[in-house]
Design a protein around this motif. Sequence first.
Motif, short mmCIF file in Angstrom:
data_model
loop_
_atom_site.label_atom_id
_atom_site.label_comp_id
_atom_site.label_asym_id
_atom_site.label_seq_id
_atom_site.Cartn_x
_atom_site.Cartn_y
_atom_site.Cartn_z
N ASN A 9 0.65 -1.09 0.16
CA ASN A 9 0.14 0.08 0.02
C ASN A 9 0.81 1.17 0.30
O ASN A 9 1.44 1.26 0.59
N THR A 29 -2.49 -8.69 8.35
CA THR A 29 -2.88 -9.00 6.62
C THR A 29 -3.83 -9.54 6.86
O THR A 29 -4.12 -10.65 7.56
N LEU A 32 -8.95 -9.67 0.94
CA LEU A 32 -10.12 -9.51 0.30
C LEU A 32 -10.80 -10.21 -0.42
O LEU A 32 -10.16 -10.16 -1.79
N TYR A 49 -8.92 -0.21 5.89
CA TYR A 49 -8.35 -1.02 5.20
C TYR A 49 -7.21 -0.67 4.52
O TYR A 49 -8.23 0.25 3.27
N PRO A 51 -5.82 -1.10 0.82
CA PRO A 51 -5.16 -2.63 0.27
C PRO A 51 -3.66 -2.42 -0.23
O PRO A 51 -3.22 -1.41 -0.54
N HIS A 52 -3.39 -3.73 -0.09
CA HIS A 52 -2.19 -4.08 -1.05
C HIS A 52 -2.37 -4.60 -2.46
O HIS A 52 -0.79 -3.90 -3.81
N ARG A 75 -4.64 0.39 -3.74
CA ARG A 75 -3.44 0.11 -3.39
C ARG A 75 -2.23 1.89 -2.70
O ARG A 75 -1.84 2.18 -1.99
N MET A 78 -6.98 3.90 1.45
CA MET A 78 -7.75 3.42 1.89
C MET A 78 -9.17 3.63 2.50
O MET A 78 -10.05 4.25 2.09
N SER A 101 -5.30 -8.09 -0.87
CA SER A 101 -4.98 -8.05 0.29
C SER A 101 -5.17 -6.60 0.97
O SER A 101 -4.97 -6.33 0.11
N ALA A 102 -4.68 -7.01 1.90
CA ALA A 102 -4.98 -5.53 3.18
C ALA A 102 -4.11 -5.12 3.94
O ALA A 102 -4.43 -6.71 4.66
#
Length: 236
Positions: A9, A29, A32, A49, A51-52, A75, A78, A101-102
């Motif tokens: 992120n 982690t 999502l 959250y 996000p990555h 990413r 948020m 993922s986040a």
Amino acid sequence: MSAVPHPLNSLLHALPAAELEQIRPLLETVELTKDTVLAEAGAPVQRVYLPHSGIVSMVVNLADGQAVETATIGRDSMVGASAALFGGPLLTDAIVIVPGSAAMMKADDFRAVANRSNTFRTLVILHEQALTAQTQQSVACNVSHSVEARLSRWLLRARDLCGSEGLPLTQEMLAQMIGVRRNAVSIVAHAFQQAGILRYSRGYIEIVDIEGLRRTACECYRAVKTHTERLLGPAE
């Protein structure tokens, strides 16, 4: 859930290393999963959250059953920051539309970090300004521009967030994202496929000609991207 590794992120990545290390124990982690509702409009925010990967859509549900996206979160952004910071509810639903993922932080921890760290709080405020700009530009775009331009703008944004030309999205979902009926997206997607810009099958869109997509997009894509980078810097 697991500890957060080196962040993907860009907001976390923008923090000084020492500040990131201080908040790392507060981050977890999480996956999502597609169609997961991370937060509901009107409900207190329990988690923020960052996000990555993947895409979260901020959606307003209307009385007639329609749902329209107000912002696309990935990413470089948020979910739930302002509501967590000031203790209010979100005004939209936050729904995962592309899995990923986040990093997740409890709202109380998020607020405590922002209250003690000027750097973190400033980053949150700049992010909220960028998010507001995206929302306002999306409203103007949906009122003023063609379906072709709006779809191109949205797909370019999604490509930036996912880092991929292939996007697991249905035409029905794309119609909701830009506030039109599904048949309007079907007509445009077919024309784009005939022109060699897109290739699509059920539940999957592939961008074949990125320059062609850029030519058909309205100025809103570039305006939002430029404003976000001016406030937050380019996404890593």
